[in-house]
Design a protein around this motif. Structure first.
Motif, PDB file in Angstrom:
ATOM      1  N   SER A 168      67.671  -3.389   6.930  1.00  0.00           N
ATOM      2  CA  SER A 168      66.494  -2.731   6.404  1.00  0.00           C
ATOM      3  C   SER A 168      65.626  -3.386   5.875  1.00  0.00           C
ATOM      4  O   SER A 168      65.874  -5.097   5.989  1.00  0.00           O
ATOM      5  N   ALA A 169      64.636  -2.600   5.490  1.00  0.00           N
ATOM      6  CA  ALA A 169      63.467  -3.994   4.450  1.00  0.00           C
ATOM      7  C   ALA A 169      62.931  -3.248   2.949  1.00  0.00           C
ATOM      8  O   ALA A 169      62.325  -2.058   3.227  1.00  0.00           O
ATOM      9  N   GLN A 170      62.648  -4.485   2.242  1.00  0.00           N
ATOM     10  CA  GLN A 170      61.862  -4.016   1.377  1.00  0.00           C
ATOM     11  C   GLN A 170      60.720  -3.942   1.030  1.00  0.00           C
ATOM     12  O   GLN A 170      60.400  -5.728   1.730  1.00  0.00           O
ATOM     13  N   VAL A 171      59.938  -3.686   1.048  1.00  0.00           N
ATOM     14  CA  VAL A 171      58.138  -4.304   1.579  1.00  0.00           C
ATOM     15  C   VAL A 171      57.737  -4.043   0.497  1.00  0.00           C
ATOM     16  O   VAL A 171      57.509  -2.785  -0.324  1.00  0.00           O
ATOM     17  N   LEU A 172      56.424  -4.454   0.080  1.00  0.00           N
ATOM     18  CA  LEU A 172      55.096  -3.713  -0.399  1.00  0.00           C
ATOM     19  C   LEU A 172      54.113  -3.788   0.335  1.00  0.00           C
ATOM     20  O   LEU A 172      53.577  -4.627   1.169  1.00  0.00           O
ATOM     21  N   LEU A 173      53.456  -2.284   0.355  1.00  0.00           N
ATOM     22  CA  LEU A 173      52.498  -1.714   0.551  1.00  0.00           C
ATOM     23  C   LEU A 173      50.825  -2.196   0.669  1.00  0.00           C
ATOM     24  O   LEU A 173      50.987  -2.725  -0.723  1.00  0.00           O
TER      25      LEU A 173
END
Ligand SMILES: Cc1cc2nc3c(=O)[nH]c(=O)nc-3n(C[C@H](O)[C@H](O)[C@H](O)COP(=O)(O)OP(=O)(O)OC[C@H]3O[C@@H](n4cnc5c(N)ncnc54)[C@H](O)[C@@H]3O)c2cc1C
Length: 421
Positions: A168-173
């Motif tokens: 999984s990945a935490q991302v900023l859109l």
């Protein structure tokens, strides 16, 4: 967007640094970040070194307002201009380099994108675990860049690529909102379609694309064979469209070269350290196409790695101050070498696997010499010839240096003999 005042305002709002002025210090930074390991060069508008997520959000917001690009960069070892561009180069290697959490039992680790691959594995070694995907640049390459490029290396046929190992990945859109990309069961997937805002938009758009039979058949026709495990040919829409696996947006993120979202944290799958007894069968071929046929046979013997070193690379090592000593295993003047790695729990087990391949090749008249190399020092010398190849070519002076035109084309091993011919 050339207004220095707006950049000055941005700089005053960041905790980290922003290099953009005409002062020598800033210009030096802009030049240093004008290229990666590729032939491409372009001076960016600014270089940013964000300290935290808040800084990254301010940079994304600024880029949105002024319609300029943001290029996330970790070690900058890309070969195809991935971190070169005219916008803001955002170097996240300096402050995003923490190993956050390790779960030995469940074999995963949570890391920030600036963690170096080899540092991670040195940390994991005492726990008997490792992050499999590798690159020849693993002593510098960082997890953010490995996700961006879906990196993989010598052992990819067994250890997988980065996509296979990204849980999984935490991302900023691009609207500065935060999202978690992870495996979704059917109910969670449909809930995502109902989300308001950017994250919901992304799922809705992807869903629209993937339920359209026209798009699906274009994807099916246009992408490499699904049997090719190591393929890096743009956005992995083919993998997303495979509904036999639960949907995971990480499959699209890996290999998207920083164009879709900024990764701020990744949860990675780990594997037990491989058996330590290793041996290399170094099969010599008088002909390249014959070598490609040999590779198909080698893969049937389930090696850990099967890699080509061609005459072009081998010739660079002749008389080379360092690499001439790596040639100890080369017999005659082969057109191609196939280096096939086997591993086992005992030396005898490993050798038996290698000798089975040798017998198979001999019976088919493939290859003319089959030195079997063991011992970590000697096997490292052999692998170094393969790993050094690209660097050796790229160190050629001036116009004699070949220019990479096609990166990461994916051809199935059984098609390689015809492709190479
Ligand atoms: C001699 C040589 C040999 C190589 N051998 C291999 C090999 O065997 N296998 C292989 O796969 N590659 C190889 N490479 C290419 C490269 O080293 C790897 O792909 C490496 O993993 C890139 O990591 P990096 O930290 O340098 O990433 P960078 O070059 O900094 O970035 C790579 C991509 O990831 C994106 N990115 C970086 N951080 C983030 C983030 N936080 N969020 C979103 N996107 C992000 C960037 O925008 C860029 O598109 C080689 C390069 C060289 C010079």
């Amino acid at each position: 967007m050339k207004d220095q005042n707006q950049l000055a305002l941005l700089a005053s709002q960041l905790k980290g640094e922003l290099f953009y002025t005409s002062e020598t210090k800033d210009q030096t930074m802009l030049l240093a970040y004008s290229t990666d390991a590729s032939v491409y060069q372009e001076k960016p508008l600014a270089v940013a070194i964000p300290v935290d997520i808040d800084d990254i959000k301010k940079l994304i917001d600024f880029a949105q307002q002024h319609r300029i690009t943001i290029i996330p960069r970790t070690a900058g070892t890309s070969l195809a201009g991935q971190v070169v561009g005219h916008g803001i180069i955002m170097d996240i290697s300096r402050y995003f380099n923490g190993i956050i959490e390790l779960n030995v039992e469940e074999q995963w680790v949570r890391v920030q994108p600036g963690v170096i691959r080899d540092d991670l594995n040195n940390y994991l070694k005492p726990f008997g675990l490792m992050f499999g995907p590798e690159t020849s640049t693993a002593s510098r390459a960082m997890i953010g860049g490995m996700i961006g490029n879906n990196s993989s290396g010598l052992h990819s046929i067994v250890w997988g690529d980065t996509r296979h190992n990204l849980i999984s990945a935490q991302v900023l859109l691009d609207d500065c909102s935060e999202a978690t990309f992870e495996k979704l069961d059917e109910a969670s997937y449909f809930n995502k379609l109902l989300l308001p805002g950017r994250e919901g938009d992304i799922y809705r758009n992807i869903n629209k694309l993937l339920i359209d039979p026209g798009h699906l058949s274009a994807i099916e026709a246009g992408y490499p064979k699904r049997s090719i495990t190591r393929r890096n040919t743009g956005y992995a829409l083919d993998i997303l469209s495979d509904r036999s696996e639960p949907f995971n947006m990480c499959n699209l993120l890996a290999g998207s070269e920083g164009t879709l979202a900024i990764v701020t944290e990744a949860k990675l799958k780990l594997m037990p350290l491989p058996p330590q007894e290793l041996g290399l069968l170094c099969v010599h071929f008088a002909d390249m196409v014959e070598c490609m046929h040999g590779n198909v046979i080698a893969l049937e013997h389930r090696p850990e790695a099967s890699e080509l070193v061609d005459k072009y690379i081998m010739d660079f090592t002749v008389g080379h101050p360092t690499y001439q000593y790596n040639r100890f295993f080369i017999d005659g003047d082969p057109q191609a070498l196939l280096i096939v790695e086997f591993r086992g729990h005992t030396a005898a087990e490993t050798e038996a696997k290698a000798m089975a391949l040798k017998a198979d090749l001999v019976s088919r008249g493939l290859g003319y010499a089959y030195p079997y190399i063991t011992g970590i020092e000697k096997t490292n010398l052999v692998w170094d010839v393969r790993k050094a190849g690209l660097g050796l070519i790229r160190n050629l002076p001036g116009d004699s240096q070949p220019v990479n035109l096609i990166e990461d084309c994916a051809v199935s091993p059984e098609d390689l003999p015809a492709y190479v011919a």
